[in-house]
Design an enzyme around this catalytic site. Structure first.
Site, mmCIF file in Angstrom:
data_model
loop_
_atom_site.group_PDB
_atom_site.id
_atom_site.type_symbol
_atom_site.label_atom_id
_atom_site.label_comp_id
_atom_site.label_asym_id
_atom_site.label_seq_id
_atom_site.Cartn_x
_atom_site.Cartn_y
_atom_site.Cartn_z
ATOM 1 C CD GLU A 242 -11.191 -43.003 9.429
ATOM 2 O OE1 GLU A 242 -10.045 -43.486 9.323
ATOM 3 O OE2 GLU A 242 -12.212 -43.609 9.044
ATOM 4 C CD GLU B 195 -14.397 -42.621 5.438
ATOM 5 O OE1 GLU B 195 -13.844 -43.725 5.613
ATOM 6 O OE2 GLU B 195 -13.786 -41.552 5.331
HETATM 7 C C1 FCB Z 1 -10.978 -44.869 6.181
HETATM 8 C C2 FCB Z 1 -10.529 -43.646 5.425
HETATM 9 C C3 FCB Z 1 -10.941 -43.639 3.968
HETATM 10 C C4 FCB Z 1 -10.831 -44.999 3.347
HETATM 11 C C5 FCB Z 1 -11.483 -46.060 4.210
HETATM 12 C C6 FCB Z 1 -11.431 -47.443 3.640
HETATM 13 O O1 FCB Z 1 -10.166 -45.050 7.287
HETATM 14 O O2 FCB Z 1 -11.047 -42.478 6.030
HETATM 15 O O3 FCB Z 1 -10.169 -42.676 3.305
HETATM 16 O O4 FCB Z 1 -9.531 -45.292 3.046
HETATM 17 O O5 FCB Z 1 -10.903 -46.065 5.479
#
Ligand code: FCB
Length: 485
Positions: A181, A391
């Site tokens: 990110e 994620e």
């Molecule tokens: C993302 C992050 C991760 C975590 C999630 C909830 O943006 O990459 O580390 O904090 O959110």
């Protein structure tokens, strides 16, 4: 979705899933170094920007830090056993830069590498395939003091660190992710300041974005030289699934702007040959792009990669600037990225953000899984790369029952809806190779400290006791079955 033929299914002892995933699909969970490891001053590790930020009063809720976190540094064997019990086939974690290369310069520290060698070897012993992320936001503080991501030199430092890490672990880690990110690193770190290092300068945020891109490209080059030919290289982007509130030209223009500075600022140079003219025009009053981007940079950033990772939590709904919104900073900044009087949208500060719906998680993030399938289908169409969901998950107000169990039906529902969305995207032709649930364990949720729990395994922060929640048992069943019931 096609039904699995029970006569050919690898899971023939279990009922065939209603929604099956392709053979070889990676069933994973994800974590990040600063959020779980602790041992902040052990093994030669020096502070990162997150150590410094967390220790600055008022930056992290309750003054929480990652000093101890969930003590994964000492408990990783127990944590890998938990993963094995769940049946995970893959695990995505990040390497702590200041644990491997303290201060961000010079040789690697063997003790730091040894920790990751032991972690990876333990994963492999349990048949769990490691996915290593090189940068999940923990820039060595010394490099921040030398200028941080807004200066070009940091990109070269990153590539050098990537080569050190890959040189030591490349024989046993098959998938490498450069950045996690980068949008958050640049725009929350240097724009709104809600993340480390907490600077609030829109020009620096844009410069950081370019140097993160350059660092990615240089690292891809360095990794290719060091890694075996079979290794795969990826990046994890939180591409915003942007929807205009209405179909008016003003709202569509707002969506265009947020897509430019939220998404195309990464995907342009990584996959399409360079930065788009509209992005440069939107931000021309803040940076001189001709000076910032040197000849050859875009080609460097565009080095081919093998997999594209998407981190998805919720869609982003936007509308044109309005007077009413201008009076309500709260409405204007309803972008789910934390409160700040400074914007994380340089050049497009006036765009108004709306919640997609009222069905929200404990983060206040709306639940809308259609955004995940739309993102994956769009990424498949636009970039043609194999995809990973690196994620996806949710925080809820978990309660430990009198029996010590944590029943979290909301999280089960969230993950089920999103796995269904992944299946829908695959059915629509997207080549999605894996899903990494955020997160394996409750952990340090950045500016929210330990107040938000994303784990499928509960952690008692006083005793460090791990307790799988209902969602963990449910996910284990999904993995065993190879899909949704
Ligand atoms: C993302 C992050 C991760 C975590 C999630 C909830 O943006 O990459 O580390 O904090 O959110």
């Amino acid at each position: 979705m096609t039904m699995t033929d029970p006569t050919t299914s690898a899971h023939s002892s279990v009922a065939a899933p209603r929604v099956a995933f392709p053979p070889g699909f990676s069933w994973g969970a994800a974590t990040a170094a600063y959020q779980i490891e602790g041992a902040a001053a052990e093994g030669g590790r020096t502070p990162s920007i997150w150590d410094a930020f967390a220790k600055t009063p008022g930056k992290v809720l309750n003054g929480d830090t990652g000093d101890v976190a969930v003590d994964h540094y000492h408990r990783f064997r127990e944590d890998v056993r938990l993963m094995a019990d769940l049946g995970l086939t893959s695990y995505r974690f990040s390497l702590s830069w200041p644990r491997i290369q303290p201060t961000g310069r010079g040789p690697a520290v063997e003790r730091g590498l040894d920790f990751y060698r032991a972690l990876v070897d333990t994963l492999l012993e349990h048949g769990i395939s490691p996915v290593a992320t090189l940068y999940h936001w923990d820039l060595p503080q010394d490099l921040e003091e030398a200028g941080g991501w807004p200066i070009r030199e940091t990109a070269y430092r990153f590539a050098e660190y990537a080569a050190l890490a890959a040189g030591a672990l490349g024989d046993r880690v098959p998938v490498w992710t450069t950045l996690n990110e980068p949008w958050c690193s640049a725009f929350l770190g240097y724009g709104s300041g809600v993340h480390a290092p907490g600077r609030t300068n829109p020009a620096d945020a844009l410069k950081a974005a370019h140097h993160l891109n350059l660092g990615h490209g240089l690292a891809v080059g360095a990794l290719r030289e060091v890694l075996p030919a079979s290794a795969k290289i990826a990046v994890s982007l939180n591409l915003h699934l942007v929807r205009p509130l209405t179909d008016t030209p003003g709202d569509r223009e707002a969506a265009r702007r947020i897509e430019a500075v939220g998404n195309r600022i990464w995907t342009g140079p990584m996959f399409k040959g360079g930065y788009d003219e509209d992005l440069k025009a939107d931000t021309a009053h803040l940076v001189d792009w001709d000076e910032l981007v040197r000849p050859g940079d875009e080609a460097e950033i565009g080095r081919p990669i093998d997999l594209l990772g998407l981190n998805y939590y919720n869609p982003t709904v936007v509308s044109a600037p309005s007077e009413a919104a201008a009076e309500s900073a709260e409405a204007a900044r309803n972008d789910g990225h934390g409160d700040s009087e400074f914007s994380c949208w340089p050049g497009s500060e006036d765009v108004v953000f709306h919640l997609a719906n009222d069905d929200v998680t404990a983060m206040g993030w709306p639940i809308d899984a259609s955004g995940l399938s739309d993102s994956l289908v769009g990424m498949h169409r636009d970039f043609g790369l194999p995809l990973l969901v690196t994620e996806n998950g949710a925080a809820f107000e978990d309660v430990v029952g009198p029996d010590g169990e944590v029943d979290d039906p909301e999280r089960v529902r969230y993950v089920e809806l999103h796995l269904q969305a992944v299946a829908d995207a695959i059915a629509a032709g997207a080549d999605v190779r894996g899903y990494y649930l955020w997160s394996l364990l409750d952990n340090f949720e950045w500016a929210y400290g330990y107040s938000k729990r994303f784990g499928i395994v509960h952690v008692d922060y006083d005793t460090q006791q791990r307790t799988p929640k209902t969602s963990a048992r449910w996910y284990a069943e999904v993995i065993r079955r190879g899909g949704l019931a």
